[in-house]
Design a protein around this motif. Structure first.
Motif, short mmCIF file in Angstrom:
data_model
loop_
_atom_site.label_atom_id
_atom_site.label_comp_id
_atom_site.label_asym_id
_atom_site.label_seq_id
_atom_site.Cartn_x
_atom_site.Cartn_y
_atom_site.Cartn_z
N ILE A 1 15.18 9.93 54.00
CA ILE A 1 16.22 9.93 52.99
C ILE A 1 16.75 11.34 52.78
O ILE A 1 15.97 12.28 52.60
N GLY A 2 18.08 11.47 52.77
CA GLY A 2 18.70 12.78 52.56
C GLY A 2 19.35 12.93 51.20
O GLY A 2 19.38 14.02 50.62
N THR A 3 19.87 11.83 50.64
CA THR A 3 20.55 11.84 49.35
C THR A 3 20.44 10.46 48.73
O THR A 3 20.43 9.45 49.45
N VAL A 4 20.38 10.41 47.41
CA VAL A 4 20.40 9.14 46.68
C VAL A 4 21.66 9.09 45.83
O VAL A 4 21.97 10.04 45.10
N TYR A 5 22.39 7.99 45.94
CA TYR A 5 23.58 7.76 45.12
C TYR A 5 23.29 6.60 44.17
O TYR A 5 22.81 5.55 44.59
N LEU B 1 20.48 13.91 43.95
CA LEU B 1 20.86 12.66 43.34
C LEU B 1 22.30 12.77 42.85
O LEU B 1 22.64 13.70 42.11
N VAL B 2 23.15 11.86 43.29
CA VAL B 2 24.55 11.81 42.84
C VAL B 2 24.70 10.56 41.98
O VAL B 2 24.39 9.44 42.43
N ILE B 3 25.17 10.75 40.75
CA ILE B 3 25.30 9.63 39.80
C ILE B 3 26.77 9.45 39.42
O ILE B 3 27.44 10.42 39.05
N SER B 4 27.27 8.22 39.50
CA SER B 4 28.57 7.86 38.93
C SER B 4 28.35 7.27 37.55
O SER B 4 27.55 6.33 37.41
N TYR B 5 29.07 7.79 36.57
CA TYR B 5 28.92 7.24 35.22
C TYR B 5 30.12 7.68 34.39
O TYR B 5 30.49 8.86 34.39
N PRO B 6 30.74 6.74 33.65
CA PRO B 6 31.91 7.09 32.86
C PRO B 6 31.55 7.77 31.55
O PRO B 6 30.43 7.61 31.04
N SER B 7 32.49 8.49 31.00
CA SER B 7 32.26 9.16 29.72
C SER B 7 32.03 8.16 28.60
O SER B 7 31.39 8.47 27.59
N SER B 8 32.56 6.95 28.75
CA SER B 8 32.45 5.93 27.70
C SER B 8 31.26 5.00 27.90
O SER B 8 31.19 3.93 27.29
N SER C 1 31.33 -0.74 48.97
CA SER C 1 32.49 0.12 49.23
C SER C 1 32.06 1.55 49.51
O SER C 1 32.66 2.22 50.36
N VAL C 2 31.04 2.05 48.81
CA VAL C 2 30.56 3.41 49.07
C VAL C 2 29.85 3.48 50.41
O VAL C 2 30.07 4.40 51.21
N ALA C 3 29.00 2.50 50.69
CA ALA C 3 28.31 2.48 51.98
C ALA C 3 29.31 2.46 53.13
O ALA C 3 29.14 3.16 54.13
N GLU C 4 30.36 1.69 52.99
CA GLU C 4 31.39 1.64 54.03
C GLU C 4 32.06 2.99 54.21
O GLU C 4 32.33 3.41 55.34
N SER C 5 32.30 3.68 53.12
CA SER C 5 32.98 4.98 53.22
C SER C 5 32.13 6.03 53.92
O SER C 5 32.65 7.03 54.40
N LEU C 6 30.82 5.80 54.00
CA LEU C 6 29.90 6.78 54.58
C LEU C 6 29.66 6.56 56.08
O LEU C 6 28.83 7.23 56.68
N ARG C 7 30.41 5.66 56.69
CA ARG C 7 30.14 5.29 58.09
C ARG C 7 30.29 6.45 59.06
O ARG C 7 29.72 6.43 60.14
N ARG D 1 32.06 9.89 48.83
CA ARG D 1 31.84 10.28 50.23
C ARG D 1 32.00 11.78 50.42
O ARG D 1 31.17 12.43 51.06
N ASP D 2 33.09 12.34 49.86
CA ASP D 2 33.33 13.78 50.04
C ASP D 2 32.22 14.61 49.38
O ASP D 2 31.79 15.63 49.93
N THR D 3 31.78 14.17 48.21
CA THR D 3 30.71 14.89 47.52
C THR D 3 29.42 14.86 48.33
O THR D 3 28.74 15.88 48.50
N ILE D 4 29.08 13.70 48.84
CA ILE D 4 27.85 13.58 49.63
C ILE D 4 27.98 14.34 50.95
O ILE D 4 27.02 14.98 51.40
N SER D 5 29.16 14.34 51.55
CA SER D 5 29.36 15.09 52.79
C SER D 5 29.13 16.58 52.58
O SER D 5 28.54 17.26 53.43
N GLU D 6 29.56 17.09 51.43
CA GLU D 6 29.36 18.51 51.12
C GLU D 6 27.87 18.85 51.02
O GLU D 6 27.47 19.99 51.29
N LEU D 7 27.07 17.86 50.63
CA LEU D 7 25.62 18.10 50.51
C LEU D 7 24.93 18.14 51.87
O LEU D 7 23.76 18.55 51.95
#
Length: 413
Positions: free
Chosen positions: A282-286, A353-360, A51-57, A30-36
């Motif tokens: 559309i403003g941002t894609v997660y 485009l904001v991507i969540s992805y682990p190092s592993s 959970s992410v959609a809820e955080s963006l309310r 949410r904070d990252t997308i808000s900065e955009l």
């Protein structure tokens, strides 16, 4: 990403237990997308339980997408629609006559089996294990498959027998499965269509509280120990109808009506959605794509089958549907091309485009990284890293969670 629902009434919200959850990352996203400062709606391509959609309310309206239909019903119930004015007690009162009518029919059909189950639950661990081993279902019985085919083709109350034929004496007790079928008959007969997603979301959420499974529904628990026996007996003697009533209270709407009015919910492959060119405003894609070789749809086949109520082909002790969704993000041979497709099509939209992805993640095993792919389509890629605990998906041995480094990749045009 995919997830297991466990609903409880807590501060008027649905509390969910995920596998591959982004609840711990939601605030960072949410904070990252808000900065955009997105100039338009935010697309959550792998939204799961939201959970992410809820955080963006408070940040932006959202477009949620998931490959599984049951999660979309929950998203519609929570993220769309006008403010509800109907109390949950009124819904229960409205559904009760149809529920009781089908319940009594099924009790008569399964009278012998219900008596056998009651005896097993009151007996020893060996008694319960024998009952579960001998129980017939569509995965092991040609007679039950024929019965399922007849139910699928019925237009009357006889249609409502799916849970009893597919998931009883395993994921649920027969008594709970009968209650589940009777509740679905009542929901489908209800004429208040504006409440349908709410009722179905609560029906699924109530079921998830009682499901006899280790953290997913790829398999169910068996009474192989005294503690497992105690747990199954305790869970199987609880009422699905009671849990449905509690879940109606728990499945609360998120945000205000103005925010929900601008939200949209899609069901389908994320790559198909971004390549279709149909998304607007559309403003941002997660994107939070799967990161292991596991095809997660098999962990949630029970909820998907219940929601769709489509009497699918089913095999094995797990009663898995034969048409489960698969994704290239979980194939080592396809994960690289899947990331290329994602980045290529979002870059054409000319939005971050904001991507969540682990190092592993599996992408690393395939010899690639998110930045090296994304930089072929975006002018700048920023990386933000956070410590996280990932679920081991209800593993029977070892820790239930493992430490990981979760990365947010911010891809800018």
């Amino acid at each position: 990403m995919e997830q297991l629902i466990v609903a409880r009434k807590e501060a008027g919200k649905v509390v969910v237990r995920y596998m591959g959850t982004k609840r711990h990352m939601a605030d960072h996203v949410r904070d990252t997308i808000s900065e955009l400062k997105p100039d338009g709606r935010v697309v959550d391509l792998f939204s799961g339980m939201g959970s992410v959609a809820e955080s963006l309310r408070e940040t932006a309206s959202v477009v949620t997408n998931d490959a599984l239909s049951f999660t979309a019903a929950v998203s519609r119930a929570r993220f769309t629609g006008p403010d509800r004015s109907t109390p949950s007690a009124e819904v229960i009162e409205r559904l009760l006559p149809s529920y009781e009518a089908r319940l009594h029919e099924l009790e008569a059909v399964y009278a012998v089996e219900l008596k056998t189950e009651t005896t097993a639950l009151r007996g020893s661990r060996a008694d319960l294990l024998s009952y579960m081993d001998k129980a017939q279902h569509v995965g092991n019985s040609a007679a039950r498959r024929r019965k399922a085919k007849l139910a699928a083709e019925s237009s009357g109350s006889e249609h409502y027998e799916l849970a009893s034929l597919y998931f009883s004496a395993g994921y649920l007790s027969l008594r709970q499965a009968i209650e589940l079928d009777a509740a679905r008959a009542a929901i489908d007969a209800d004429v208040h269509l504006r409440d349908r997603d709410w009722m179905l979301a609560a029906w699924i959420a109530g079921t998830s509280v009682l499901v006899n499974a280790p953290g997913h529904t790829a398999q169910f628990l068996r009474p192989n120990s005294e503690s497992a026996h105690t747990r199954i007996v305790r869970t199987w003697t609880r009422s699905l109808w009671d849990e449905f009533g509690l879940a109606l209270e728990a499945v609360s709407q998120v945000g205000d009506e103005a925010w929900r009015r601008n939200n949209s919910v899609y069901v389908g492959d994320a790559l198909d959605l971004v390549s279709a060119g149909e998304l607007r405003d559309i403003g941002t894609v997660y994107a939070d794509p799967p990161y292991t070789k596991d095809q997660y749809s098999r962990y949630y086949h029970m909820y998907e089958t219940l929601y769709r109520y489509d009497f699918p082909d089913s095999t094995g002790a797990g009663r898995n549907r034969s048409d489960r969704f698969t994704t290239g993000f979980s194939l080592k041979t396809a994960v690289v091309s899947s990331f290329h497709d994602l980045c290529r099509n979002v870059s054409r939209m000319q939005v971050p485009l904001v991507i969540s992805y682990p190092s592993s993640g599996l992408l690393g095993d395939a010899g690639a990284t998110v930045p090296e792919i994304a930089l072929q389509y975006f002018g700048d890629v920023q990386t933000r890293s956070y410590d996280a605990n990932h679920s081991t998906m209800g593993a029977s041995t070892g820790a239930s969670k493992k430490s990981a480094t979760e990365n947010l990749y911010v891809c800018l045009v």
